[in-house]
Design an enzyme around this catalytic site. Structure first.
Site, mmCIF file in Angstrom:
data_model
loop_
_atom_site.group_PDB
_atom_site.id
_atom_site.type_symbol
_atom_site.label_atom_id
_atom_site.label_comp_id
_atom_site.label_asym_id
_atom_site.label_seq_id
_atom_site.Cartn_x
_atom_site.Cartn_y
_atom_site.Cartn_z
ATOM 1 N N ASP A 50 0.981 -0.865 0.207
ATOM 2 C CA ASP A 50 0.095 0.181 0.176
ATOM 3 C C ASP A 50 0.733 1.356 0.366
ATOM 4 O OD1 ASP A 50 -3.470 0.563 1.395
ATOM 5 O OD2 ASP A 50 -1.899 1.706 0.676
ATOM 6 N N ASP A 77 -4.115 2.565 -5.796
ATOM 7 C CA ASP A 77 -2.315 2.504 -4.752
ATOM 8 C C ASP A 77 -2.179 1.221 -3.880
ATOM 9 O OD1 ASP A 77 -4.036 2.943 -2.564
ATOM 10 O OD2 ASP A 77 -2.402 3.609 -1.270
ATOM 11 N N GLU A 78 -2.628 0.070 -4.524
ATOM 12 C CA GLU A 78 -2.492 -1.471 -3.894
ATOM 13 C C GLU A 78 -3.015 -2.789 -4.472
ATOM 14 O OE1 GLU A 78 -5.752 0.094 -0.551
ATOM 15 O OE2 GLU A 78 -6.104 -1.953 -0.653
HETATM 16 P P1 DGT Z 1 -1.619 5.672 3.899
HETATM 17 O O1 DGT Z 1 -2.504 4.707 3.108
HETATM 18 O O2 DGT Z 1 -2.866 5.905 4.900
HETATM 19 O O3 DGT Z 1 -0.610 6.413 4.051
HETATM 20 O O4 DGT Z 1 -2.860 7.045 3.151
HETATM 21 P P2 DGT Z 1 -3.546 7.341 1.521
HETATM 22 O O5 DGT Z 1 -3.345 8.339 0.594
HETATM 23 O O6 DGT Z 1 -3.258 6.255 0.356
HETATM 24 O O7 DGT Z 1 -4.934 6.817 1.805
HETATM 25 P P3 DGT Z 1 -5.822 5.439 0.924
HETATM 26 O O8 DGT Z 1 -4.966 4.016 0.896
HETATM 27 O O9 DGT Z 1 -7.010 5.059 2.566
HETATM 28 O O10 DGT Z 1 -6.112 6.221 -0.221
HETATM 29 C C1 DGT Z 1 -5.442 6.448 -1.766
HETATM 30 C C2 DGT Z 1 -5.669 6.696 -1.890
HETATM 31 O O11 DGT Z 1 -6.897 7.116 -2.339
HETATM 32 C C3 DGT Z 1 -5.022 8.671 -1.270
HETATM 33 O O12 DGT Z 1 -4.123 9.228 -1.568
HETATM 34 C C4 DGT Z 1 -6.153 9.197 -1.691
HETATM 35 C C5 DGT Z 1 -7.234 8.903 -1.811
HETATM 36 N N1 DGT Z 1 -8.493 9.082 -1.290
HETATM 37 C C6 DGT Z 1 -8.556 7.809 0.030
HETATM 38 N N2 DGT Z 1 -9.093 8.134 0.678
HETATM 39 C C7 DGT Z 1 -10.225 9.757 -0.051
HETATM 40 C C8 DGT Z 1 -11.523 10.402 0.298
HETATM 41 O O13 DGT Z 1 -12.131 10.242 0.961
HETATM 42 N N3 DGT Z 1 -12.200 10.587 -0.919
HETATM 43 C C9 DGT Z 1 -10.948 11.348 -1.789
HETATM 44 N N4 DGT Z 1 -11.844 11.511 -2.900
HETATM 45 N N5 DGT Z 1 -9.867 10.644 -2.379
HETATM 46 C C10 DGT Z 1 -9.666 9.468 -1.461
HETATM 47 CA CA CA Z 2 -2.402 4.129 0.432
HETATM 48 CA CA CA Z 3 -4.279 2.338 -0.428
#
Ligand code: DGT
Ligand code: CA
Ligand code: CA
Length: 377
Positions: A19, A120-121
């Site tokens: 991830d 991203d996974e």
């Molecule tokens: P992490 O994995 O906790 O370090 O952080 P992220 O940002 O990679 O979170 P993840 O893996 O849940 O989600 C991957 C991408 O999906 C993230 O960079 C942006 C998008 N994303 C996640 N949650 C939301 C949301 O609530 N709204 C929108 N528009 N995009 C989202």
């Molecule tokens: Ca992520």
């Molecule tokens: Ca993810």
């Protein structure tokens, strides 16, 4: 098959979950290193008023100050109002897709059974490569982490376990930049003390229902009476909840063919046009090599133009015969760019910052039956 055989088979798999950390925000940090030590917030502007919309994601500096996915942009701005260095950027999904594609290629190259589950996974089942040897699986995991860091300057988290569920829980347990191995012997001690709501797939409603039944911890759910669970949650969900609490998951890593490849380059300076051969030939030959090493042909060839305003414009064409040829990719991409500039020439001040090629509609190459013409005469 007896239950003990099934359990043994289940324990003999090794799955790696990858991830990418704060993915959209990290893509922006890699694109512009000067924002790396500042709070970075990625925004989905709704356009209704200047700041209306929601936060898509934020880097860990912004998160430590209270910004998270889903909150209104206005709230994020209020939280960071004292920090003049905070950076708010519009979501640039096309760019994140291109970075994602390249990273997925790296992960896929490390094992035979690969499944991408989101931008991203991904999961890699390395049972064939590592057997049930967790040290060997760890080496594959390390090489994925290093590969992504070296090629894309990007941090990710890795989780290793006996199935997708355990690997996912491992990866989620340590972020960012985590590397967590839940070998079969470690699963119970990790899961048991957790509140049931921490389990992947158990939302607030189910958690509340379980609590009302006197089941608060995973250790309690793992031993809960199967009939009681089925009575409360039905014949499907009831047994599944117990399985999750026991870290059991038979779902396979499903190999899905990659759907497209893209290559993109930043021009030396923003320009109204560019020398097609100079810019596009390296991209075409890189894509052709990629097709050849994957034993694939493509039937759709497209272009990506990113303007100095960071708008993304695309065009594509389906060709009559699938190809792998770099020359053909170059020819069609050049024609598409030619037509693109012709169509867009009336747009005032349009300049291109980055140019790319995307190939899609991929199909495996079927080797012709061996034999020569002489065989047929
Ligand atoms: P992490 O994995 O906790 O370090 O952080 P992220 O940002 O990679 O979170 P993840 O893996 O849940 O989600 C991957 C991408 O999906 C993230 O960079 C942006 C998008 N994303 C996640 N949650 C939301 C949301 O609530 N709204 C929108 N528009 N995009 C989202
Ligand atoms: Ca992520
Ligand atoms: Ca993810």
């Amino acid at each position: 098959m007896s239950e003990s055989c099934q359990l043994a088979a289940e324990d003999s798999r090794v799955v790696i979950a990858v991830d990418l950390d704060y993915f959209y925000a990290q893509c922006e940090e890699v694109r512009d290193l000067s924002i790396k030590n500042k709070p970075v917030v990625i925004c989905v502007f709704s356009g209704r008023s200047e700041d209306s919309g929601a936060v898509s994601t934020a880097n860990y500096i912004a998160r430590s100050l209270g910004v998270k996915s889903g909150i209104p942009i206005r709230l994020a701005k209020r939280i960071l109002r004292e920090d003049s260095t905070a950076v708010f950027l519009p979501m640039d999904i096309e760019y994140y897709r291109i970075v994602s594609e390249r990273i997925m290629e790296i992960i896929q190259s490390k094992g035979r059974k690969f499944e991408q589950t989101s931008i991203d996974e991904a999961y890699l089942d390395v049972t064939t490569e590592a057997g049930a040897d967790y040290e060997r699986a760890e080496m594959v995991g390390r090489s994925i982490k290093e590969g992504i860091l070296t090629s894309e300057k990007m941090a990710c988290s890795i989780g290793i376990g006996k199935n997708k569920l355990v690997a996912k829980m491992a990866v989620d347990s340590h972020k960012p930049n985590g590397f967590t191995v839940f070998s079969p012997g470690k699963v119970r001690s990790f899961l048991d003390p957790l509140p049931v709501g921490k389990l992947f797939g158990i939302g607030p409603k189910t958690e509340e229902k379980l609590r009302a039944m006197g089941i608060a911890l995973v250790s309690e759910l793992a031993k809960a009476n199967p009939k009681t669970l089925s009575d409360h949650f039905g014949k499907n969900l009831g047994p599944t909840l117990r399985e999750i609490a026991n870290g059991e998951d038979n779902s396979p890593v499903v190999e899905k063919p990659i759907e497209q490849f893209s290559r993109i380059i930043t021009l030396k300076k923003d320009a109204q046009t560019f020398d097609f051969k100079d810019v596009l030939a390296p991209l075409s030959s890189d894509l052709s090599e990629k097709l050849s090493s994957s034993n694939l042909n493509c039937k759709s060839i497209g272009i990506i133009a990113i303007t100095n305003q960071l708008k993304i414009k695309t065009r594509s064409r389906t060709i009559p015969f699938p190809t792998q040829s770099g020359d053909e990719i170059l020819k069609i991409a050049s024609e598409l760019f030619f037509a693109f500039f012709d169509e867009e020439k009336s747009v005032d001040g349009l300049k291109i910052r980055r140019a790319g090629i995307r190939i899609a509609d991929l199909s495996p190459i079927t080797t012709p039956k061996s034999g020569t013409l002489e065989d047929f005469v």
